[in-house]
Design an enzyme around this catalytic site. Structure first.
Site, mmCIF file in Angstrom:
data_model
loop_
_atom_site.group_PDB
_atom_site.id
_atom_site.type_symbol
_atom_site.label_atom_id
_atom_site.label_comp_id
_atom_site.label_asym_id
_atom_site.label_seq_id
_atom_site.Cartn_x
_atom_site.Cartn_y
_atom_site.Cartn_z
ATOM 1 N N CYS A 62 0.836 -1.211 0.000
ATOM 2 C CA CYS A 62 0.000 0.000 0.000
ATOM 3 C C CYS A 62 0.870 1.260 0.000
ATOM 4 C CB CYS A 62 -0.917 -0.023 1.226
ATOM 5 S SG CYS A 62 -1.634 1.561 1.674
ATOM 6 N N CYS A 65 0.482 3.435 3.073
ATOM 7 C CA CYS A 65 1.145 2.807 4.226
ATOM 8 C C CYS A 65 2.644 3.096 4.206
ATOM 9 C CB CYS A 65 0.916 1.299 4.210
ATOM 10 S SG CYS A 65 -0.831 0.797 4.260
ATOM 11 N N CYS A 407 -7.722 1.313 -13.090
ATOM 12 C CA CYS A 407 -7.190 0.250 -12.227
ATOM 13 C C CYS A 407 -6.124 -0.576 -12.946
ATOM 14 C CB CYS A 407 -8.346 -0.640 -11.763
ATOM 15 S SG CYS A 407 -7.848 -2.225 -11.082
ATOM 16 N N CYS A 410 -6.932 -4.302 -13.228
ATOM 17 C CA CYS A 410 -7.951 -4.533 -14.258
ATOM 18 C C CYS A 410 -7.303 -4.595 -15.645
ATOM 19 C CB CYS A 410 -9.009 -3.425 -14.225
ATOM 20 S SG CYS A 410 -9.857 -3.246 -12.633
#
Length: 497
Positions: A62, A65, A407, A410
């Protein structure tokens, strides 16, 4: 779509601040990690030994993060020197063995920080800053007394911020059941509001200066600016505070002071009415006045009101599929996900349209891209307006990808789905399809789409399954064949019809 998604689209209020490196004072602090690493094996025991602890649930991949790492570590180092020391901890919530913990604490995104009190028996959301100094300041306040004593005019001036919700109890003495109940409410709601107490109402900037109490005075930057309560049942007082801290009309513009109230608006269980108008419009004052009248009329009737500046509301326009040439407009979203739209509204039409909505006379609005004129590619294109016919009324086994154009995962999946679709081209009973979930409404209560891509399979007999396995061509084909075959076995045979 989960409420978390459209709040973030609306505000981007939880965006993390950029990280900064910092120099350690010596080699020992350079090598030592002050943030404690927890996992499923030691979490309960470690938390159980602490009266107060902050835990970050994160994922190593992340980006937010990663930005938080140096700030969180620096804050942990500073707080380790506090008296008493305050512990900051972290859990890798993406690890399979820690997913039970993530589920227990309802972790839906990263990073999520939780405050755990009294050995974990009380859990609260961390709602403070994400840079080191801000973390330290917020955590110190949260780990101290739930209510601060106001002893002087200087204390009151420093404590009562005119842009925030501030709650002050006035008591002749700081003891007894009413004072204890007030501090209990302060402990329950301290993550959201600042609480203080005083024995001298003359120190407070607004309200009856002769009040000797017990009375609870709530200061706010909207509507009547303050309100007094003389209710000291814990649950009842907490409810009164929550109700009083929602503006009659929540304002959304670029002023960050309004953001906490916008978050409260979206977290409300009520239906949500939103008027979008250019705040520089010559008729803005008229819109504001008429809208406020309607909001006052329906106060307490399970509907909340927000007025948003078009310039600041592009996230909302994207989510709802609105266009600026429809403004001024009102949109109402109900708790079952239905939306109702009145474009190009005039000030004098607001009251009658909201009444028509409450009377059930307004038809729902559906966000949909146009139905494709040609839909001949192996992966069929779904939009909101053809979803029912192509998925539920087709009688086919349908694999559906819910995706977002931006995305990356995706984009990686797209050629794989093409290959899967080609492998089923000669099979009339199987369809591979995709829908842009950011540009189309999807059936509420049927599909749980909290991230992209999300894959669902609808069998010919109507069975609905989410695909959570591997995403190779072979994995997806096996998933379809396995569940399609089961559906065929459960469906009535020809000789039974």
């Amino acid at each position: 779509m989960a409420i978390r998604v459209w709040i973030s689209l609306f505000l981007c209020v939880f965006a993390l601040l950029g990280s900064e490196s910092y120099a350690s004072e010596n080699e020992d602090t350079q090598s030592k990690e002050f943030v404690v690493t927890l996992d499923h094996s030691n979490f309960s025991d470690f938390v159980g030994r602490h009266k107060f602890i902050v835990v970050e649930f994160y994922a190593p991949w992340c980006g937010h993060c990663k930005k938080l790492v140096p700030e969180y570590e620096k804050a942990a180092q500073i707080l380790s020197q506090n008296d008493p020391p305050v512990v900051l901890a972290k859990v890798d919530a993406s690890e399979e063995q820690n997913k039970v913990l993530a589920s227990e604490f309802d972790i839906k995104g990263f990073p999520t920080l939780k405050i755990l009190r009294y050995g974990g028996s009380v859990v609260q959301d961390y709602k403070g800053p994400r840079e080191a100094d801000g973390i330290v300041s917020y955590v110190k306040k949260q780990s101290g007394p739930a209510s601060s004593e106001i002893k002087s005019s200087k204390d009151a001036e420093d404590f009562i911020d005119v842009n925030k919700i501030i709650i002050v109890g006035v008591f002749p003495e700081f003891s007894g059941e009413k004072f204890e109940n007030f501090t209990a409410v302060a402990g329950r709601l301290r993550a959201d509001y600042d609480f203080g107490h005083t024995s001298d109402a003359k120190l407070l900037p607004r309200g009856d200066s002769s009040a000797s109490g017990p009375v609870v005075r709530l200061f706010k930057p909207f509507d009547e600016l303050f309100v007094d309560f003389q209710e000291f049942d814990v649950d009842a007082l907490a409810k009164l505070v929550e109700e009083a801290t929602i503006p009659t009309v929540t304002v959304y513009n670029k002023d960050p002071n309004n953001h906490p109230f916008v978050v409260k608006f979206f977290n409300s269980p009520n239906d949500k009415a939103m008027l979008f108008v250019n705040f520089n419009n010559d008729l803005f004052d008229s819109f504001k006045s008429k809208y406020h009248e309607v909001a006052e009329q329906y106060k307490g009737n399970d509907i909340s009101f927000l007025i948003g500046d078009v310039e600041a509301s592009q996230g909302a326009f994207q989510y709802f599929g609105l266009k600026e040439d429809q403004t001024p407009l009102i949109i109402i979203q109900t708790n079952d996900g239905e939306k109702y739209l009145k474009p190009n509204v005039e000030p004098d039409h607001i009251a009658s349209w909201v009444k028509d909505f409450k009377d059930g006379k307004v038809k729902p609005f559906k966000k949909s891209e146009p139905i494709p004129e040609v839909n001949s590619e192996p992966v069929k294109v779904l939009v909101a307006d053809n979803f029912q016919d192509m998925v539920f009324n087709s009688g086919k086994n349908v694999l559906i990808e819910f995706y977002a154009p931006w995305c990356g995962h995706c984009k990686q999946l797209a050629p794989i789905l093409d290959e899967v679709a080609v492998s089923f081209e000669s099979d009339a009973d199987v369809m591979i399809a995709k829908i842009d979930a950011t540009a189309n409404d999807i059936p509420q209560g049927t599909f749980e789409v909290q991230g992209y891509p999300t894959l669902y399979f609808k069998s010919a007999s109507g069975k609905l399954l989410q695909h959570q396995g591997g995403r190779t061509k072979e994995d997806i084909i096996d998933f379809i064949q396995e569940n399609r075959d089961k559906a065929a076995e459960q469906a009535p045979g020809k000789d039974e019809l």
